[in-house]
Design a protein around this motif. Structure first.
Motif, PDB file in Angstrom:
ATOM      1  N   PHE A  42       0.704  -1.289  -0.197  1.00 37.51           N
ATOM      2  CA  PHE A  42      -0.041  -0.123  -0.016  1.00 37.51           C
ATOM      3  C   PHE A  42       0.829   1.135  -0.021  1.00 37.51           C
ATOM      4  CE2 PHE A  42      -2.889  -2.808   2.307  1.00 37.51           C
ATOM      5  CZ  PHE A  42      -3.749  -2.861   1.362  1.00 37.51           C
ATOM      6  N   SER A  43       0.352   2.453  -0.514  1.00 36.58           N
ATOM      7  CA  SER A  43       0.934   3.567  -0.352  1.00 36.58           C
ATOM      8  C   SER A  43       1.033   3.910   1.216  1.00 36.58           C
ATOM      9  CB  SER A  43       0.004   4.737  -1.002  1.00 36.58           C
ATOM     10  OG  SER A  43      -0.918   4.810  -0.361  1.00 36.58           O
ATOM     11  N   ALA A  44       1.609   5.215   1.606  1.00 35.01           N
ATOM     12  CA  ALA A  44       1.726   5.304   3.069  1.00 35.01           C
ATOM     13  C   ALA A  44       0.349   5.612   3.650  1.00 35.01           C
ATOM     14  CB  ALA A  44       2.638   6.693   2.838  1.00 35.01           C
ATOM     15  N   SER A  45      -0.254   6.269   2.614  1.00 36.52           N
ATOM     16  CA  SER A  45      -1.681   6.864   3.308  1.00 36.52           C
ATOM     17  C   SER A  45      -2.582   5.504   3.441  1.00 36.52           C
ATOM     18  CB  SER A  45      -2.283   8.139   2.401  1.00 36.52           C
ATOM     19  OG  SER A  45      -2.574   7.449   1.306  1.00 36.52           O
ATOM     20  N   GLU A  46      -2.821   4.845   2.589  1.00 34.45           N
ATOM     21  CA  GLU A  46      -3.489   3.472   2.628  1.00 34.45           C
ATOM     22  C   GLU A  46      -2.872   2.586   3.890  1.00 34.45           C
ATOM     23  OE1 GLU A  46      -4.512   2.820  -1.960  1.00 34.45           O
ATOM     24  OE2 GLU A  46      -2.735   1.905  -1.070  1.00 34.45           O
ATOM     25  N   TYR A  47      -1.615   2.515   4.087  1.00 33.49           N
ATOM     26  CA  TYR A  47      -0.952   1.651   4.873  1.00 33.49           C
ATOM     27  C   TYR A  47      -1.677   2.340   6.406  1.00 33.49           C
ATOM     28  CZ  TYR A  47       2.257  -0.524   8.370  1.00 33.49           C
ATOM     29  OH  TYR A  47       2.837  -1.239   9.413  1.00 33.49           O
ATOM     30  N   GLY A  48      -1.336   3.497   6.589  1.00 33.94           N
ATOM     31  CA  GLY A  48      -1.891   4.422   7.880  1.00 33.94           C
ATOM     32  C   GLY A  48      -3.367   4.066   8.026  1.00 33.94           C
ATOM     33  N   VAL A  50      -5.226   1.208   7.195  1.00 35.59           N
ATOM     34  CA  VAL A  50      -5.249  -0.042   7.580  1.00 35.59           C
ATOM     35  C   VAL A  50      -4.826  -0.210   9.135  1.00 35.59           C
ATOM     36  CG1 VAL A  50      -4.391  -2.509   7.344  1.00 35.59           C
ATOM     37  CG2 VAL A  50      -4.930  -1.173   5.254  1.00 35.59           C
ATOM     38  N   ARG A  51      -3.636   0.355   9.476  1.00 31.69           N
ATOM     39  CA  ARG A  51      -3.283   0.389  10.680  1.00 31.69           C
ATOM     40  C   ARG A  51      -4.203   1.104  11.570  1.00 31.69           C
ATOM     41  NH1 ARG A  51      -0.316  -3.722  11.787  1.00 31.69           N
ATOM     42  NH2 ARG A  51      -0.199  -2.824  13.713  1.00 31.69           N
ATOM     43  N   TYR A  52      -4.640   2.116  11.064  1.00 31.59           N
ATOM     44  CA  TYR A  52      -5.876   2.712  12.116  1.00 31.59           C
ATOM     45  C   TYR A  52      -7.111   2.029  12.154  1.00 31.59           C
ATOM     46  CZ  TYR A  52      -9.443   6.353  13.046  1.00 31.59           C
ATOM     47  OH  TYR A  52     -10.374   6.994  13.675  1.00 31.59           O
ATOM     48  N   SER A  53      -7.531   1.261  11.317  1.00 34.88           N
ATOM     49  CA  SER A  53      -8.744   0.401  11.386  1.00 34.88           C
ATOM     50  C   SER A  53      -8.325  -0.526  12.345  1.00 34.88           C
ATOM     51  CB  SER A  53      -9.067  -0.027   9.964  1.00 34.88           C
ATOM     52  OG  SER A  53      -9.301   0.753   9.143  1.00 34.88           O
ATOM     53  N   ILE A  54      -6.990  -1.305  12.538  1.00 32.62           N
ATOM     54  CA  ILE A  54      -6.822  -2.148  13.326  1.00 32.62           C
ATOM     55  C   ILE A  54      -6.922  -1.836  14.872  1.00 32.62           C
ATOM     56  CG2 ILE A  54      -5.035  -3.726  14.057  1.00 32.62           C
ATOM     57  CD1 ILE A  54      -4.189  -4.213  11.090  1.00 32.62           C
ATOM     58  N   ALA A  55      -6.327  -0.656  14.801  1.00 30.12           N
ATOM     59  CA  ALA A  55      -6.218   0.097  16.147  1.00 30.12           C
ATOM     60  C   ALA A  55      -7.622   0.394  16.577  1.00 30.12           C
ATOM     61  CB  ALA A  55      -5.251   1.415  16.260  1.00 30.12           C
ATOM     62  N   VAL A  56      -8.360   1.161  15.861  1.00 26.06           N
ATOM     63  CA  VAL A  56      -9.828   1.226  16.445  1.00 26.06           C
ATOM     64  C   VAL A  56     -10.646  -0.001  16.768  1.00 26.06           C
ATOM     65  CG1 VAL A  56     -12.026   2.050  15.452  1.00 26.06           C
ATOM     66  CG2 VAL A  56      -9.870   3.379  14.938  1.00 26.06           C
ATOM     67  N   ALA A  57     -10.476  -1.029  15.677  1.00 22.53           N
ATOM     68  CA  ALA A  57     -11.035  -2.395  15.829  1.00 22.53           C
ATOM     69  C   ALA A  57     -10.580  -2.880  17.379  1.00 22.53           C
ATOM     70  CB  ALA A  57     -10.848  -3.275  14.907  1.00 22.53           C
ATOM     71  N   SER A  58      -9.305  -2.852  17.691  1.00 17.20           N
ATOM     72  CA  SER A  58      -8.799  -3.160  18.998  1.00 17.20           C
ATOM     73  C   SER A  58      -9.466  -2.385  20.081  1.00 17.20           C
ATOM     74  CB  SER A  58      -7.506  -3.165  19.091  1.00 17.20           C
ATOM     75  OG  SER A  58      -6.675  -4.148  18.055  1.00 17.20           O
ATOM     76  N   ILE A  59      -9.677  -1.102  19.964  1.00 14.74           N
ATOM     77  CA  ILE A  59     -10.391  -0.509  21.004  1.00 14.74           C
ATOM     78  C   ILE A  59     -11.634  -0.842  20.944  1.00 14.74           C
ATOM     79  CG2 ILE A  59     -11.242   1.960  21.744  1.00 14.74           C
ATOM     80  CD1 ILE A  59      -8.573   2.952  20.114  1.00 14.74           C
ATOM     81  N   VAL A  60     -12.572  -1.107  20.106  1.00 13.64           N
ATOM     82  CA  VAL A  60     -13.894  -1.459  20.181  1.00 13.64           C
ATOM     83  C   VAL A  60     -13.861  -2.743  20.781  1.00 13.64           C
ATOM     84  CG1 VAL A  60     -15.818  -2.184  18.735  1.00 13.64           C
ATOM     85  CG2 VAL A  60     -14.604  -0.149  18.053  1.00 13.64           C
ATOM     86  N   ALA A  61     -12.746  -3.624  20.845  1.00 13.24           N
ATOM     87  CA  ALA A  61     -13.014  -4.959  21.345  1.00 13.24           C
ATOM     88  C   ALA A  61     -12.512  -5.033  22.628  1.00 13.24           C
ATOM     89  CB  ALA A  61     -11.917  -5.865  20.509  1.00 13.24           C
ATOM     90  N   ILE A  62     -12.203  -3.853  23.192  1.00 11.78           N
ATOM     91  CA  ILE A  62     -12.151  -3.734  24.799  1.00 11.78           C
ATOM     92  C   ILE A  62     -13.351  -4.424  25.645  1.00 11.78           C
ATOM     93  CG2 ILE A  62     -11.982  -2.267  26.644  1.00 11.78           C
ATOM     94  CD1 ILE A  62     -10.026  -0.333  25.062  1.00 11.78           C
TER      95      ILE A  62
END
Length: 168
Positions: A42-48, A50-62
């Motif tokens: 991915f480009s840098a913004s796309e990679y960001g 994806v990582r953002y989505s993973i982080a938000v999902a982890s917060i939601v999974a609390i």
């Protein structure tokens, strides 16, 4: 004295711990590979994103993660020798977990929509984390180091395979 002490030692615990430690180290290497594959695909913004989505999902999974990972493990280990109590615990757990999942989803989805940050990837990752940590809790409760290792390695293999499948 040393020979008697070593003969009386619970080597299954050492073997299980070693297996789990090696498996977790290998899984972390696969996790690094996952990140590197994502970064190169991915480009840098796309990679960001994806990582953002993973982080938000982890917060939601609390809400669901500790329920599966810790609470389930505690009660399974406590009642594993009493089949009737274990059945009751598992029945109750598998009634409560979907309710907690849905409640979390009903709170998180509107907030993410309101913020303009909702995407289906976050929800899929949230579901995956909930299922993974539920299995982790079950395996931990039964002290199944082989299953824990396979689960940890398997989750990282699935991530890498999905990257290749979804990028094509």
């Amino acid at each position: 004295w040393l020979t008697r002490t070593l003969n009386g030692f619970d080597w299954s615990l050492v073997k299980g711990s070693a297996l789990l430690s090696i498996g977790m180290a290998l899984a972390r290497i696969l996790g690094l590979a996952f990140s590197l594959i994502l970064a190169s695909a991915f480009s840098a913004s796309e990679y960001g994103e994806v990582r953002y989505s993973i982080a938000v999902a982890s917060i939601v999974a609390i809400g669901t993660m500790p329920l599966g990972q810790h609470v389930l493990a505690r009660f399974v280990s406590k009642y594993q020798s009493d089949q009737n109590r274990l059945d009751a615990v598992l029945s109750n757990f598998f009634l409560i977990l979907p309710l907690v999942f849905l409640a979390t989803l009903m709170i998180a989805a509107p907030i993410l929509l309101m913020l303009g940050k909702f995407n289906i990837g976050i929800m899929v990752i949230f579901l995956g984390e909930t299922l993974f940590y539920t299995y982790w809790g079950l395996s931990s409760g039964f002290l199944e180091s082989r299953r824990l290792t396979v689960a940890y390695l398997g989750s990282n293999f699935v991530q890498i395979i999905l990257v290749f499948v979804l990028i094509q």
